[in-house]
Design an enzyme around this catalytic site. Structure first.
Site, mmCIF file in Angstrom:
data_model
loop_
_atom_site.group_PDB
_atom_site.id
_atom_site.type_symbol
_atom_site.label_atom_id
_atom_site.label_comp_id
_atom_site.label_asym_id
_atom_site.label_seq_id
_atom_site.Cartn_x
_atom_site.Cartn_y
_atom_site.Cartn_z
ATOM 1 C CB CYS A 26 45.177 51.442 35.570
ATOM 2 S SG CYS A 26 45.602 49.673 35.545
ATOM 3 C CB CYS A 49 48.273 49.841 42.238
ATOM 4 S SG CYS A 49 46.703 50.370 42.989
HETATM 5 C C1 HEC Z 1 43.758 50.757 42.163
HETATM 6 C C2 HEC Z 1 44.949 50.041 41.799
HETATM 7 C C3 HEC Z 1 45.631 50.395 40.503
HETATM 8 C C4 HEC Z 1 46.111 51.606 40.085
HETATM 9 C C5 HEC Z 1 46.023 52.953 40.791
HETATM 10 C C6 HEC Z 1 46.753 51.363 38.815
HETATM 11 N N1 HEC Z 1 46.647 50.047 38.468
HETATM 12 FE FE1 HEC Z 1 47.472 49.157 36.853
HETATM 13 N N2 HEC Z 1 46.648 47.385 37.396
HETATM 14 C C7 HEC Z 1 45.878 47.177 38.510
HETATM 15 C C8 HEC Z 1 45.454 45.800 38.553
HETATM 16 C C9 HEC Z 1 44.597 45.158 39.638
HETATM 17 C C10 HEC Z 1 45.992 45.181 37.404
HETATM 18 C C11 HEC Z 1 45.885 43.708 36.980
HETATM 19 C C12 HEC Z 1 46.899 42.880 37.727
HETATM 20 C C13 HEC Z 1 48.319 43.357 37.497
HETATM 21 O O1 HEC Z 1 48.942 43.023 36.482
HETATM 22 O O2 HEC Z 1 48.818 44.135 38.321
HETATM 23 C C14 HEC Z 1 46.761 46.204 36.714
HETATM 24 C C15 HEC Z 1 47.465 45.974 35.540
HETATM 25 C C16 HEC Z 1 48.237 46.922 34.906
HETATM 26 C C17 HEC Z 1 49.024 46.653 33.726
HETATM 27 C C18 HEC Z 1 49.142 45.325 32.986
HETATM 28 C C19 HEC Z 1 50.352 44.561 33.436
HETATM 29 C C20 HEC Z 1 50.466 43.216 32.751
HETATM 30 O O3 HEC Z 1 51.568 42.641 32.762
HETATM 31 O O4 HEC Z 1 49.486 42.732 32.215
HETATM 32 C C21 HEC Z 1 49.644 47.827 33.403
HETATM 33 C C22 HEC Z 1 50.572 48.060 32.229
HETATM 34 C C23 HEC Z 1 49.241 48.812 34.386
HETATM 35 N N3 HEC Z 1 48.385 48.234 35.282
HETATM 36 C C24 HEC Z 1 49.674 50.115 34.413
HETATM 37 C C25 HEC Z 1 49.200 51.096 35.293
HETATM 38 C C26 HEC Z 1 49.540 52.499 35.217
HETATM 39 C C27 HEC Z 1 50.495 53.093 34.210
HETATM 40 C C28 HEC Z 1 48.850 53.129 36.207
HETATM 41 C C29 HEC Z 1 48.721 54.588 36.482
HETATM 42 C C30 HEC Z 1 48.236 55.397 35.415
HETATM 43 C C31 HEC Z 1 48.130 52.107 36.934
HETATM 44 N N4 HEC Z 1 48.342 50.891 36.341
HETATM 45 C C32 HEC Z 1 47.360 52.347 38.063
HETATM 46 C C33 HEC Z 1 45.574 48.098 39.479
HETATM 47 C C34 HEC Z 1 45.943 49.432 39.459
#
Ligand code: HEC
Ligand code: HEC
Ligand code: HEC
Lengths: 270, 159
Positions: free
Chosen positions: A231, A189
């Site tokens: 996440c 992602c």
């Molecule tokens: C299925 C998709 C997906 C996966 C897999 C995923 N995320 Fe996310 N994540 C998102 C979405 C949607 C958001 C909200 C929008 C954004 O900031 O990207 C988010 C937001 C975040 C944020 C907040 C960023 C901000 O500036 O507010 C962090 C930190 C984060 N993810 C870390 C992780 C980490 C570490 C992993 C793995 C353990 C992970 N994500 C896996 C979809 C995902």
């Protein structure tokens, strides 16, 4: 993955300057260890709407400042069997805690990887004789926000070599593991698809230098580990718990992906 | 227990397992080298209207999380994957079935989830609760839902 030109089109052309006097770096060349993965790193702030970005430009509009003020008030309140407050040992918060957030997480004297929450609870239990605060308790959120504000505009400064290297490697492994029934990794992602939309959500690089953040959806503060938990859960996986060794390691690795960016000291996110 | 009810229940069990036996189980699906699945999973024709619903519904296929499909009335369609408009002009039915069952056979390392797979997974969860799965996971879509989605995709023609 899209070309970087297409990705840029999906990001705001905007500069963050809190209260007009604290410029924050939200775009930077990627650290050397990200070669082949990312060329530039971006704050999640750039992926938010005009309205949400505006809230972070001014402390009067940023809901997280209410929590920061509560934390600052608590800074000088004595608690526990020793009758001491944070201020008794650390002095003025703006001096004693300046730059601390930017170095977190880091190894303690015993070689364990600790987040800010662990350092705070260590002082509370071992130095004040007070109760530990829950990782995602209100008091902990208030204090971590208050401390983060003291590192505003300072670049992420985590140590990833030497004794920290094994933790960093473990965090990296977690970052690229495809969890759950959906078999998605953080990279699926936040590295391969930042700038794209997953349903209504505009994906950022998932950086943590804006944390703790105020989430409009929850109308409250969200910690780094709590965001990770959500996440991983969204991949239909068994997640890890806030405060777990896995999330400590992941925090160090993700923090290092944000090297070059500045600490925001209370971001606002949807 | 009432004898009639017991017999009726037994008959229903037989009927269900007979229908099940005609289906290809997730582990038994055969892919060609190009990632196609040539045989129907159920031997029953797919229903495109039901397939459209599966594609648009979050708790089912949730295809619109990642794909724009203009034929579907779903708000906020994502763009992680390519638009599916005209998919039937680009792909055969066997190819589309292969992509829906497990897209990783067609696109190596794809982020598209495998819709008809029961494992192995890393830390499989109990739906979106964040807790560990309590038993074997059912595939995201059942065999007939896969056929329904494929039938729906076959209606996506632009030429
Ligand atoms: C299925 C998709 C997906 C996966 C897999 C995923 N995320 Fe996310 N994540 C998102 C979405 C949607 C958001 C909200 C929008 C954004 O900031 O990207 C988010 C937001 C975040 C944020 C907040 C960023 C901000 O500036 O507010 C962090 C930190 C984060 N993810 C870390 C992780 C980490 C570490 C992993 C793995 C353990 C992970 N994500 C896996 C979809 C995902
Ligand atoms: C009795 C003295 C004392 C009290 C009271 C105290 N601390 Fe500490 N604190 C210390 C000492 C000593 C250290 C370790 C300093 C070092 O090793 O550099 C420390 C370290 C820290 C650190 C890590 C700083 C760094 O850069 O590594 C944080 C964060 C912190 N304290 C927060 C707090 C908070 C918040 C409170 C109140 C809830 C508090 N402390 C109360 C003495 C105290
Ligand atoms: C998490 C994201 C995601 C979800 C959910 C998803 N897909 Fe995909 N899909 C992709 C990506 C990405 C590709 C492009 C192949 C690649 O590069 O991996 C793709 C490719 C395809 C293609 C080939 C498109 C073309 O014309 O080249 C079809 C057909 C397809 N998906 C159908 C579906 C259907 C039907 C569903 C729901 C049952 C679905 N997808 C759910 C991400 C997704």
């Amino acid at each position: 993955a899209l070309s970087s030109a297409a990705l840029h089109a999906e990001m705001a052309e905007d500069e963050l300057n809190i209260n007009g006097d604290t410029p924050i770096v939200t775009k930077a060349p990627a650290a050397a260890h990200l070669e082949g993965h990312l060329d530039e790193v971006y704050s999640g702030w750039l992926f938010r709407t005009d309205d949400t970005r505006a809230m972070e430009q001014d402390d009067f509009d940023n809901p997280i400042m209410i929590y920061a003020e509560k934390g600052m008030d608590n800074w000088s309140v004595a608690d526990g069997s020793e009758g001491k407050s944070c201020a008794d040992c650390h002095g003025d918060i703006s001096e004693g805690m300046k730059g601390v957030r930017a170095t977190m997480p880091k190894l303690n004297a015993k070689g364990e990887l600790w987040s800010m929450e662990d350092y705070i609870n260590d002082c509370r239990t071992n130095r004040m004789g007070a109760e530990a605060w829950g990782w995602d308790s209100g008091a902990m959120h208030n204090m971590t926000v208050a401390l983060s504000v003291q590192s505003r505009g300072m670049p992420v400064n985590v140590k990833i070599d030497g004794d920290a290297a094994p933790f960093w490697e473990k965090g990296k492994e977690i970052y690229y593991t495809r969890y759950g029934q959906l078999e998605l990794s953080c990279a699926s992602c936040h590295e391969e698809n930042y700038g794209n939309y997953i349903r209504a959500d505009h994906l950022s690089q998932g950086q943590i230098q804006g944390f703790p953040v105020y989430r409009l959806k929850n109308a409250g503060v969200v910690s780094i580990h709590n965001r990770f938990k959500g996440c991983i859960r969204d991949t239909r996986a068994e997640t890890y718990s806030p405060g777990s060794p896995e999330f400590h390691a992941l925090e160090l690795y993700v923090a290092s992906r944000g090297m070059g960016l500045d600490i925001e000291g209370g971001g606002v996110r949807p | 227990m009432n004898r009639h009810v017991a017999w009726a229940a037994l008959a229903a069990t037989f009927a269900a397992s007979a229908a099940f036996a005609a289906e290809t189980a997730p582990m038994d699906v055969k892919f060609t080298d190009a990632g196609e699945v040539t045989d129907s999973l159920t031997g029953q024709p797919g229903d495109p209207a039901k397939g459209a619903e599966v594609a648009a519904t979050k708790s089912l296929g949730n295809c619109v999380a990642c794909h724009v499909v203009s034929a579907l009335d779903a708000a906020f369609q994502g763009n992680i994957g390519p638009e599916l408009n005209g998919a039937a002009d680009r792909w055969s039915e066997a190819q589309l079935r292969g992509i829906v069952v497990d897209a990783k056979h067609t696109f190596e390392g794809s982020v598209m989830p495998s819709m008809y797979k029961t494992g192995p997974f890393i830390r499989p969860g109990d739906g979106y609760t964040g807790k560990a799965a309590t038993g074997d996971l059912a595939p995201i879509l059942n065999a007939q839902q896969v056929e329904d989605v494929v039938a729906f995709l076959m209606t996506l023609k632009e030429e």
